[in-house]
Design a protein around this motif. Structure first.
Motif, PDB file in Angstrom:
ATOM      1  N   LEU A   4       0.862  -1.178   0.000  1.00 10.74           N
ATOM      2  CA  LEU A   4       0.000   0.000   0.000  1.00 10.74           C
ATOM      3  C   LEU A   4       0.899   1.228   0.000  1.00 10.74           C
ATOM      4  CD1 LEU A   4      -2.873   1.147   0.094  1.00 10.74           C
ATOM      5  CD2 LEU A   4      -2.696   1.137   2.600  1.00 10.74           C
ATOM      6  N   ASP A   5       1.080   1.826  -1.169  1.00 12.14           N
ATOM      7  CA  ASP A   5       1.901   3.030  -1.319  1.00 12.14           C
ATOM      8  C   ASP A   5       0.931   4.200  -1.365  1.00 12.14           C
ATOM      9  OD1 ASP A   5       3.790   4.937  -1.858  1.00 12.14           O
ATOM     10  OD2 ASP A   5       4.716   3.863  -3.522  1.00 12.14           O
ATOM     11  N   LEU A   6       0.617   4.762  -0.193  1.00 13.30           N
ATOM     12  CA  LEU A   6      -0.490   5.709  -0.111  1.00 13.30           C
ATOM     13  C   LEU A   6      -0.248   6.747   0.979  1.00 13.30           C
ATOM     14  CD1 LEU A   6      -3.394   6.537  -0.938  1.00 13.30           C
ATOM     15  CD2 LEU A   6      -4.225   4.924   0.806  1.00 13.30           C
ATOM     16  N   THR A   7      -0.233   8.012   0.569  1.00 18.02           N
ATOM     17  CA  THR A   7      -0.210   9.131   1.498  1.00 18.02           C
ATOM     18  C   THR A   7      -1.558   9.826   1.418  1.00 18.02           C
ATOM     19  OG1 THR A   7       2.173   9.481   1.200  1.00 18.02           O
ATOM     20  CG2 THR A   7       0.906  11.310   2.133  1.00 18.02           C
ATOM     21  N   LEU A   8      -2.278   9.875   2.523  1.00 20.98           N
ATOM     22  CA  LEU A   8      -3.583  10.517   2.568  1.00 20.98           C
ATOM     23  C   LEU A   8      -3.432  12.022   2.801  1.00 20.98           C
ATOM     24  CD1 LEU A   8      -5.489   7.780   4.595  1.00 20.98           C
ATOM     25  CD2 LEU A   8      -5.640   8.251   2.151  1.00 20.98           C
ATOM     26  N   PRO A   9      -4.483  12.801   2.581  1.00 21.29           N
ATOM     27  CA  PRO A   9      -4.349  14.263   2.607  1.00 21.29           C
ATOM     28  C   PRO A   9      -3.944  14.871   3.945  1.00 21.29           C
ATOM     29  CG  PRO A   9      -6.324  13.630   1.395  1.00 21.29           C
ATOM     30  CD  PRO A   9      -5.790  12.377   2.036  1.00 21.29           C
ATOM     31  N   SER A  10      -4.405  14.294   5.069  1.00 18.95           N
ATOM     32  CA  SER A  10      -4.160  14.935   6.369  1.00 18.95           C
ATOM     33  C   SER A  10      -3.301  14.065   7.276  1.00 18.95           C
ATOM     34  CB  SER A  10      -5.490  15.224   7.063  1.00 18.95           C
ATOM     35  OG  SER A  10      -6.080  14.024   7.542  1.00 18.95           O
TER      36      SER A  10
END
Length: 239
Positions: A4-10
């Protein structure tokens, strides 16, 4: 193991997602392992589950600079992260790795794997203390874990192009130090590892032998944790 290569907004969402991945694995009824990679856009202070906020963090400096400070679900001391600091989290199953119920073996397993893969690029990378990665005795990776019934999450920081001046500005002298630190201040204790971000990313993916992307990440559980915990001031300032 899924990727899971994922950066969320906050910041709240990003911390909540790590906890959600562990809780999701716990409730799956089967071994569910995942490697997550992400990187904050703005500076962020993250304190440990049992940290005393004002003992470890210069709250006034954070507020003056507009830097957020939040509490994570795992242990360990406060860290500063942001652009130039790659964050990773790995969820591991006790069914697949029963030896990891022993914490010393767990640290050796995860840190040893990270050290070995990064030493392929910079041979001087070392594993010191309980769960630090160092270069010439200076720390570039701090890590922590949280254990549940069937899975654990091990996660941490990898400084590669970070503004190191932020660390002594935003953090106080830690109440607990590993022996190898020798009471050095932040300025002479932390460093960046000279490996490009994309190389670190690729090395981690190969080291954990991921088999493909995680398409069904726990978005609803993440949102629930954000609403109930990570946006709740009482959670961050509880100690």
């Amino acid at each position: 193991m899924q990727l899971l290569d994922l950066t969320l907004p906050s910041p709240e969402e990003n911390l909540a997602l790590d906890e959600a991945l562990l809780n999701n694995a716990e409730s799956s009824g089967r071994p569910l392992e995942v490697l997550r990679l992400w990187e904050p856009i703005e500076p962020l202070v993250v304190i440990g589950r049992a940290s005393k906020l004002h003992e470890e963090v210069n709250v006034e400096a954070c507020q003056s600079r507009g830097v957020r400070f939040l509490r994570r679900a795992s242990g360990g001391a406060a860290v500063v992260t942001g652009r130039g600091c790659l964050m990773y989290a790995v969820v591991l199953s006790y069914e697949l790795h029963p030896q990891l119920t022993a914490l010393d073996l767990c640290h050796q397993y995860v840190m040893g794997r990270l050290q070995k893969t990064l030493a392929g690029q910079v041979p001087e990378v070392d594993f010191q203390g309980t769960c630090d990665l160092t270069l010439d005795g200076r720390k570039f990776s701090g890590n922590s874990l949280r254990c549940k019934r069937s899975h654990l999450i091990y996660h941490g920081t990898l400084l590669y192009d970070f503004d190191l001046d932020l660390i002594p500005e935003l953090l106080r002298t830690p109440p607990r130090m590993p022996d190898y630190r020798e009471h050095r201040p932040h300025e002479s204790f932390v460093t960046n590892v000279p490996i490009p971000r994309e190389m670190i990313r690729q090395q981690l993916i190969e080291a954990w032998e991921t088999t493909g992307p995680m398409l069904d990440w726990p978005s609803e559980l993440t949102a629930q944790l954000v609403a109930e915990k990570y946006t709740n001031p009482e959670w961050t300032s509880m100690r």
